[in-house]
Design an enzyme around this catalytic site. Structure first.
Site, short mmCIF file in Angstrom:
data_model
loop_
_atom_site.label_atom_id
_atom_site.label_comp_id
_atom_site.label_asym_id
_atom_site.label_seq_id
_atom_site.Cartn_x
_atom_site.Cartn_y
_atom_site.Cartn_z
CG ASP A 1 43.80 29.48 39.39
OD1 ASP A 1 44.05 28.60 39.08
OD2 ASP A 1 44.32 30.50 38.75
CG HIS B 1 47.32 32.05 37.59
ND1 HIS B 1 46.63 30.51 37.57
CD2 HIS B 1 48.48 31.54 36.96
CE1 HIS B 1 47.37 29.77 36.99
NE2 HIS B 1 48.45 30.00 36.85
CB SER C 1 50.69 34.78 23.65
OG SER C 1 51.21 35.86 24.85
#
Length: 464
Positions: free
Chosen positions: A124, A23, A367
């Protein structure tokens, strides 16, 4: 402590960081992208000391003078001694319990010290309580979700899912009752905090409250692009005040900005690139399970045996115990130049190499985006959080990869998946489809692309 008279400025932005797993890195990348568009804005990056030290060291963060790190309490009491066998989980839960007080206090201290009140709060997305802090401050609240829009959607729809699936849930219950989901999505693909795990744990409660609070945010920024998942994007737009897709962010920030300063790591990476130069295009399996991912020893053995038996060239970024590999496996494969095992690589650079033919991955969102932008199909072995639903999208929505048979590595299953992607017609079709997505991603972040426009529009929301 200074006691200046504070004045509010929309150009001063407080950034609240969830300081665990990937994060902090993802949020810093988002803020750096904003800072490039708006160099006149000042971003105060509130994060725990250990994480800030890692993020803001080295040349990778030069050229971002308008981002200043501030250290906050990590939530651990003085003399803290872990009470369970999972100290990391304890730390996360203690931080979650204390986070509202930690950040409110830090914001007030910086405002008093600088004499400038913050004009916007970025957090966040996990930090649902930031909505309340922003309301007290009379400033807009902007959030950043580091995952895919589909995983965000299921958190917003948690109450509906619990009603339809039950809690605890039914594994094989299909999710076609959710807009944009086919019957190929199952309850077992959901993050466990929604229906399967301890839904009263601090982390599960935080995710649930996040889903309830996000519609209050002035904007929710997501690291994706409009054409990646149009139907779910449109559904999310109906539920949020402003959904802004700004990715892929790793394409917004050039590769050279994230090169390691560690000489040993850089040398190891150079050796890897030279090794890859000696292999045919699209022939090598790149294997990595993220910064925290570690396969159980039995699966390490199964995958290793599959690679050796099938003669598949491989580059494995491995963070576990080397003793988990079969005896003399590393020496044999290294001697034959079939395989290379390293502790760290710059994943973006490796995936960009022409010899990489498949990415064997934990299916984390970063990814997946990097695989898409480098045109590399995937074999997924998801583990936790949003990885299962990410991999289901890879397999059935975009059709650019396959999930490992049975969800865990066996020698037979690994050989089958590697042959499928590297040698069979299905693999060629995956590369064609992922090539289309790559083109769309590059267009999105181009000067006139939708993500680039969205990033500029987000800056205007923050300034307003």
């Amino acid at each position: 402590m200074s006691h200046k008279v504070a004045s509010t400025s929309p150009r001063n932005v407080a950034v609240l960081v969830f300081p665990f797993t990937s994060h902090p890195t993802a949020l810093l990348r988002f803020v750096r992208s904003l800072s490039t568009v708006a160099p006149d804005m000042q971003f105060s990056f509130f994060n725990i000391s250990r994480s800030n030290s890692s993020l803001f060291s080295g040349s990778g963060n030069k050229g971002c003078d308008n981002i200043k790190p501030y250290n906050v309490w990590d939530g651990l009491p003085d003399g803290y001694i872990p009470l369970s066998r999972n100290p990391q989980r304890e730390h996360v839960e203690l931080f979650i319990d204390n986070a509202p007080r930690i950040f409110e206090r830090a914001i007030k201290e910086v405002e008093a010290e600088t004499g400038h009140k913050f004009g916007c709060l970025i957090s966040d997305a996990l930090f649902w309580f930031a909505a309340d802090i922003a309301e007290k401050m009379h400033v807009p609240w902007v959030t950043s979700w580091i995952g895919d829009i589909r995983s965000l959607f299921v958190h917003i729809e948690t109450d509906i899912i619990r009603d339809k699936v039950g809690a605890p849930g039914q594994d094989n219950k299909t999710l076609e009752f959710l807009s944009g989901f086919s019957d190929e999505f199952q309850a077992s693909d959901l993050p466990k905090e929604i229906v399967f795990g301890d839904i009263e744990s601090p982390f599960a409660r935080m995710l649930h409250k996040m889903g309830q609070k996000l519609p209050q945010a002035a904007a929710v920024a997501v690291n994706s692009f409009e054409t990646m998942d149009l139907k779910v994007t449109e559904e999310l737009k109906k539920r949020l005040q402003k959904l802004i897709l700004v990715g892929p962010l790793h394409l917004v920030r050039p590769l050279q900005s994230v090169v390691s300063d560690d000489e040993d790591q850089q040398q190891e990476e150079d050796v890897c690139l030279q090794w890859l130069d000696d292999h045919e295009p699209a022939s090598v399996a790149y294997i990595s399970f993220g910064s925290l991912g570690a396969l159980p020893p039995m699966e390490v053995v199964a995958l290793a045996e599959a690679l050796e038996e099938g003669g598949f060239p491989f580059l494995w970024s491995f963070r576990g115990n080397l003793e988990d590999f079969p005896q003399e496996f590393i020496e044999r494969t290294n001697k034959l130049s079939i395989g290379k095992i390293v502790s760290w690589v710059n994943q973006e650079q490796i995936l960009n190499h022409t010899s990489i033919g498949v990415h064997v991955t934990h299916s984390g969102w970063n990814s997946i985006l990097e695989s898409v932008s480098c045109c590399v199909p995937m074999i997924g072995r998801p583990g936790f959080a949003d990885q299962h639903i990410n991999m289901r999208s890879v397999e059935v929505v975009w059709q650019i990869g396959v999930r490992i048979e049975g969800g865990v590595f066996t020698k037979t299953g690994a050989v089958k998946a590697l042959e499928q992607v590297l040698f069979l017609e299905q693999g060629k079709e995956m590369r064609q489809r992922i090539g289309v997505l790559k083109q769309l991603a590059q267009e999105a972040v181009g000067p006139n692309g939708r993500s680039a426009q969205n990033l500029r529009a987000l800056v205007e929301i923050i300034k307003a």
